[in-house]
Design an enzyme around this catalytic site. Structure first.
Site, PDB file in Angstrom:
ATOM      1  N   GLU A  42       0.810  -1.219   0.000  1.00 18.18           N
ATOM      2  CA  GLU A  42       0.000   0.000   0.000  1.00 18.18           C
ATOM      3  C   GLU A  42       0.844   1.269   0.000  1.00 18.18           C
ATOM      4  OE1 GLU A  42      -3.267   0.339   2.728  1.00 18.18           O
ATOM      5  OE2 GLU A  42      -3.572  -1.824   2.771  1.00 18.18           O
ATOM      6  N   HIS A  54      -4.770  -9.141  14.186  1.00 15.63           N
ATOM      7  CA  HIS A  54      -3.378  -8.773  14.408  1.00 15.63           C
ATOM      8  C   HIS A  54      -3.028  -8.914  15.877  1.00 15.63           C
ATOM      9  CE1 HIS A  54      -3.767  -7.079  10.417  1.00 15.63           C
ATOM     10  NE2 HIS A  54      -4.702  -6.254  10.836  1.00 15.63           N
ATOM     11  N   TYR A  71       1.838  -3.717  13.174  1.00 15.57           N
ATOM     12  CA  TYR A  71       0.735  -3.006  12.518  1.00 15.57           C
ATOM     13  C   TYR A  71      -0.076  -2.226  13.541  1.00 15.57           C
ATOM     14  CZ  TYR A  71      -2.971  -2.225   9.098  1.00 15.57           C
ATOM     15  OH  TYR A  71      -3.873  -1.656   8.243  1.00 15.57           O
ATOM     16  N   ASP A  80      -6.590  -6.286   6.603  1.00 14.07           N
ATOM     17  CA  ASP A  80      -7.848  -5.862   7.195  1.00 14.07           C
ATOM     18  C   ASP A  80      -8.831  -5.664   6.051  1.00 14.07           C
ATOM     19  OD1 ASP A  80      -6.980  -3.511   6.005  1.00 14.07           O
ATOM     20  OD2 ASP A  80      -6.505  -2.509   7.889  1.00 14.07           O
ATOM     21  N   ASP A  97      -2.436  -4.430   3.428  1.00 10.99           N
ATOM     22  CA  ASP A  97      -2.657  -4.722   4.849  1.00 10.99           C
ATOM     23  C   ASP A  97      -3.739  -5.777   5.039  1.00 10.99           C
ATOM     24  OD1 ASP A  97      -0.767  -2.800   5.356  1.00 10.99           O
ATOM     25  OD2 ASP A  97      -2.225  -1.213   5.749  1.00 10.99           O
ATOM     26  N   ARG A 142      -3.130  -0.775  13.312  1.00  9.43           N
ATOM     27  CA  ARG A 142      -4.595  -0.813  13.320  1.00  9.43           C
ATOM     28  C   ARG A 142      -5.024  -2.188  13.807  1.00  9.43           C
ATOM     29  NH1 ARG A 142      -3.519   2.154   8.529  1.00  9.43           N
ATOM     30  NH2 ARG A 142      -4.264   4.312   8.712  1.00  9.43           N
ATOM     31  N   GLU A 160     -10.004  -2.997   4.568  1.00  7.76           N
ATOM     32  CA  GLU A 160      -9.547  -2.045   3.563  1.00  7.76           C
ATOM     33  C   GLU A 160      -8.438  -2.648   2.715  1.00  7.76           C
ATOM     34  OE1 GLU A 160     -10.666   1.108   2.808  1.00  7.76           O
ATOM     35  OE2 GLU A 160     -12.326   0.651   4.155  1.00  7.76           O
TER      36      GLU A 160
END
Length: 972
Positions: free
Chosen positions: A10, A369, A322, A98, A96, A324, A100
């Site tokens: 990303e 995570h 990470y 997740d 990532d 988030r 998104e």
């Protein structure tokens, strides 16, 4: 080349580190976040505009099929990725892990259409071991996660485009509603409503200094009971100032009498009860996204956005995992690293026998995570990282390191002693009164995790300060004590504290409103859109937020209900787990079913909304606050005025918080002398009256024509009478009207000039006003060209002008102060470069990317970082003093990664979409039918009625179309 694998991540910041760990045979490139998004309705091609996608860019009648387009920013990125893909034999999507990230990977797959094998590669930290493990353990794309993210995105589009136009029509243009931003705004407004309704209560208590012997250590005891009845404290009163329980409320007279009685020599003071208990305290869990934002706000004064920005930098550079995450779990290697480091730094006894495990307390927690921790299986201390990290990066890393290490350390242990003391009065009016006082002390005998870290607390209402470590002297039950100073103290209960970013994040997490990873974006949104302002760390709602929240509560109650928002997150989790489909959930939300009303039905059946009532807040029987187009104002009713008379209006100062607008304050504003139209004197040049006024854009000075005198004798009689009599015939006829004079618009406009920002309207005198009215000021003539040099104020501040050449002045006062020599010196310097460099707030060495000097400057929208090529605004909450070279470089890198700003809508081109459209279209004014523009019509009563009906029928669709030209009220 053969054996080449393309890895797409990303963020560009990750590229070098990952490429280094993967080695030869791998090409790493960044997508720079999302490459596609829902098309704006105004950009939909003409052949599809009248079809299913026209309103939202989503086909609500065909399983909510979305119409995606590549963003302007991402076109060059996509072109580059396609080129690299041609030379690759495998594609690894390493976005990532997740929702998104999964959606970004899917959009890449849809747009690139690879003909080589595709694998999903995920990792939670950027270390060699983590990257190698991720490379060897790839998986397929998780389409359920993609569906959950698509559901969220489509929901946000429907929510924003259906609800926001209602706000435009009934409150103010440009407002927005959003799935999480609206409940977050409601939380802040609800708290302000509580503060506005709050009634303070007064109460008194006393403290006494006691000692076991005359020369022994004194300690402080507080009055607890009198004759067996508990003494009231702040917690015994409700928000209306009423006593909730059976406690006794002391006023000043009663407590003063008790103080005098306790000071009498006849009063006996003895230890009635002594309790000693073991003290034990556990460390806090490792950081999640939410708790990191909260603690960084408390300890470092970071905003949520600033915390996430710095954490992103730390993660992308391989320093933390990470950032988030909702999980408090640590991997086995992390637990081992934390215990090993704690033992090495604080001793073997600082580590418990067994590793600690923590359970999540958050609603809707997703544990994909680990908790946020230092990266890797061996950690460097903050002191060792000081050569690598600087400024805010080092401060946040240290906070994360301390919390993680402390989470695996032993409990803090000690002893807590509580003593109850009886003071018996044996003389005077209070003879026989028994006062009970209490004191406590805590002694920590083993600090355990406190050696590394202690969590901060939010402000607590009407609470005593947290007890610090203190020690009581040796005491025994029945022992007599000596009483020293006795002091009475008066108190008032306090309203609920306003939310700070930390406490708002905490409350949203408790309610399950949104995801912690979105909190920073949500808080930034409600601040940027003017619903909330910050006062220190407090979040204060503007009056416009009251109007918006009231409309949403009255007509869209379900959408701003905290339970609905929390349940929505659970619904998205079910979609992510494959238990429900995107289409079925969206059908229920938008169209409804059974007893549930869908969003469309709610919007179509809103009925009449009284816009005036929505934007009104009663202050008293005769004073109402109105939220107007240009801000809030007070409307004062005059009982003696005619029914159709315009009520008096009084502006509300913009810095006055809603809870500060009491009835007393409102009347003070109403009764205050009007500062505008203050006469300063006559202009000696033209004889006009100079006044200072308060206008829409602030105070200003202007010239007023003198009052007209009596009509001159030579005036024609027909100028003064409406009828004349013919002397010959006696006929009465209308007087001949004089020729029309020039309109007010054609007349010469009075001179006006705004006051400088440093000026106060109440202190402006005639001399200053005349200087302002005479601007621009001629400083002198250029001796070479003969051109005049003018000093004046402009949109971007004070400046000099010579022909078409300009130079900025250091401030508004320089307009009057600068002389010809100073002006010539400024014009002698280069317009860019040396002159601007000297005005920099800070200067650093060359940027590693551009090779140009990095500077911090003060711009129109606040301080920013620049290398002369790229400008990056310093985030809200960060001060110029905190910006060091590393942070400046990071801000520039982040700005470059975002790409250039969006082009105007007219210049955008539509690219290939998932709806199957491949044509590019361009809307031009020439394609509009000229017939409609030139056709003339005659409006009759019947056609007017028809037009009104048509307007009512199309108001909703017109508002939806207008939504396409404003910012969408969505949540990240």
């Amino acid at each position: 080349m053969p054996g080449n694998k393309l890895v797409i991540v990303e963020s560009p910041t990750k590229v070098k580190s990952i490429e280094k760990y993967l080695g030869d045979g791998y090409t790493v490139e960044a997508s720079v976040g999302h490459i596609r998004d829902l098309i704006e309705p105004k950009d939909i091609p003409a052949e599809k505009k009248r079809g299913a996608f026209g309103q939202f860019g989503v086909d609500v009648d065909n399983d909510f099929q979305p119409y995606y387009v590549v963003s302007d920013r991402a076109r060059s990125v996509v072109t580059k990725l396609k080129k690299l893909l041609k030379g690759a034999d495998e594609l690894l999507l390493a976005t990532d892990e997740d929702r998104e990230g999964e959606a970004i990977a899917w959009h890449l797959l849809e747009e690139l259409k690879p003909k080589v094998p595709v694998k999903r590669m995920v990792f939670h930290e950027i270390t060699k071991d983590a990257i190698e493990q991720a490379k060897d353990n790839t998986r397929d794309l998780d389409m359920s996660l993609v569906d959950a993210q698509e559901t969220r995105r489509i929901l946000d589009r429907l929510y924003g485009y259906e609800v926001s136009p209602v706000l435009w029509r009934k409150v103010r243009q440009g407002l927005s509603a959003g799935r999480v931003q609206s409940p977050a705004t409601r939380l802040i407004v609800d708290r302000e409503r509580e503060r506005m309704a709050f009634v303070a209560a007064s109460y008194w208590d006393l403290t006494a200094q006691l000692s076991a012997e005359a020369d022994a250590q004194e300690f402080t005891a507080r009055l607890n009971r009198v004759d067996g009845q508990r003494v009231a404290s702040g917690r015994d009163f409700d928000d209306r100032g009423q006593l909730k329980g059976q406690a006794r409320v002391f006023d000043e007279a009663a407590v003063t009498a008790l103080v005098d009685a306790l000071r009498q020599p006849s009063t006996t003071v003895t230890v009635a009860k002594l309790e000693t208990k073991p003290f034990s305290r556990r460390p806090s869990a490792p950081f999640t996204t939410s708790t990191l934002q909260q603690e960084a706000a408390r300890k470092l004064r970071f905003t949520a956005r600033q915390t996430m920005s710095v954490a992103q930098s730390l993660y992308e550079n391989g320093h933390i995992t990470y950032m988030r995450t909702d999980s408090t779990a640590l991997s086995t290697q992390a637990v081992t690293a934390a215990r090993k480091q704690a033992a090495a730094l604080y001793g073997a006894d600082s580590v418990p026998e067994k590793p600690r495990a923590y359970a999540n307390k958050s609603k809707n927690a997703q544990e994909a995570h680990e908790a946020i921790r230092p990266a890797g299986d061996t950690w460097r201390t903050p002191a060792q990282m000081a050569s690598t990290l600087h400024g805010n990066d080092l401060r946040l890393f240290e906070l994360i390191w301390k919390r993680t290490v402390a989470s695996q350390m032993a409990d803090a242990k000690g002893q807590t002693a509580s003593v109850t003391i009886n003071a018996a009065v044996h003389d005077g009016e209070l003879d026989g009164t028994l006062a009970e006082l209490t004191a406590s002390g805590t002694v920590i005998t083993f600090r355990g995790f406190l050696q590394a870290y202690e969590e901060s607390r939010d402000e607590e209402r009407n609470a005593d300060a947290a007890p610090a470590e203190s020690k009581l002297p040796p005491l025994k039950e029945g022992r007599a004590l000596a009483i020293g100073e006795v002091e009475a103290k008066g108190h008032e209960t306090t309203p609920p504290p306003r939310y700070t970013e930390a406490s708002l994040v905490k409350r949203m997490e408790e309610l399950g409103v949104g995801r912690p990873s979105t909190y920073a974006a949500i808080i930034s949104t409600i601040i940027d859109r003017g619903y909330v302002v910050t006062q220190g760390q407090a979040l204060v709602p503007n009056w416009i937020a009251f109007a918006v929240v009231r409309l949403l509560e009255d007509h869209f109650g379900d959408l701003v209900a905290y339970d609905f928002t929390a349940e929505l997150e659970n619904d998205l989790d079910r979609i992510a787990d494959g238990e429900e489909t995107r289409a079925d959930w969206l059908k229920g939300f938008y169209f409804g079913g059974g007893d549930h009303r869908g969003l469309r039905e709610v919007v179509d059946n809103l009925g009449e909304i009284d816009a005036r009532a929505i934007s009104s807040v009663p202050i008293s029987d005769d004073i109402t606050l109105r939220v107007g187009r240009y801000g809030p104002y007070l409307e004062v009713a005059d009982p003696d005025a005619a029914p159709d008379a315009t009520p008096r209006r009084v502006n509300v100062p913009p810095d006055l918080a809603p809870d500060e607008l009491t009835v007393t304050k409102a009347r003070e504003l109403i009764d205050a002398p009007v500062q505008s139209d203050r006469e300063l004197g006559l202009n000696p040049v033209n004889g006009k009256l100079v006044v200072v006024k308060d206008g829409r854009f602030g105070p200003y000075v202007t010239e007023v024509e003198p009052e007209p005198g009596p009509a001159p004798e030579s005036m024609d009689i027909t100028d003064a009478v409406e009828e004349v009599v013919d002397v010959e015939t006696g006929e009465v006829r209308p007087a001949k009207k004089p020729a029309k004079r020039k309109s007010a618009k054609a007349a010469e406009k009075p001179r006006t000039a705004s006051l400088f920002k440093t000026m106060d309207a109440s202190g402006v005198d005639l001399e200053t006003a005349l200087k302002l009215l005479d601007l621009p000021r001629t400083v002198g003539e250029d001796p070479e060209s003969g051109e005049p040099i003018l000093a004046q104020n402009g949109r971007y501040g004070a400046y000099l002008k010579k022909g078409t050449d300009t130079r900025s002045l250091p401030g508004e006062d320089a307009i009057f102060d600068i002389d010809l020599a100073g002006a010539l010196e400024l014009f002698a310097q280069p317009k860019y470069g040396a002159r601007r460099a000297s005005s920099a707030l800070k200067e650093f060495e060359a940027d590693p990317v551009s090779g140009k000097p990095v500077r911090v400057k003060d711009g129109r929208f606040g301080p920013y970082v620049t290398d002369g090529v790229t400008n990056a605004t310093i985030p809200r909450g960060e001060s110029v003093d905190e910006i060091d070279f590393e942070r400046a470089v990071q801000l520039l890198a982040d700005k470059r990664a975002k790409g250039p700003a969006k082009k105007p809508a007219a210049a955008r081109r539509t690219t290939k979409s998932s709806a199957g459209t491949t044509k590019s279209t361009r809307t031009t004014a020439a394609k509009k039918t000229s017939a409609a523009a030139t056709k003339s019509t005659t409006t009759t009563a019947g056609s007017a009625a028809k037009a009104a009906t048509t307007k009512a029928a199309t108001s909703r669709s017109a508002a939806v179309k207008k939504a396409a030209s404003a910012k969408e009220g969505t949540d990240s």
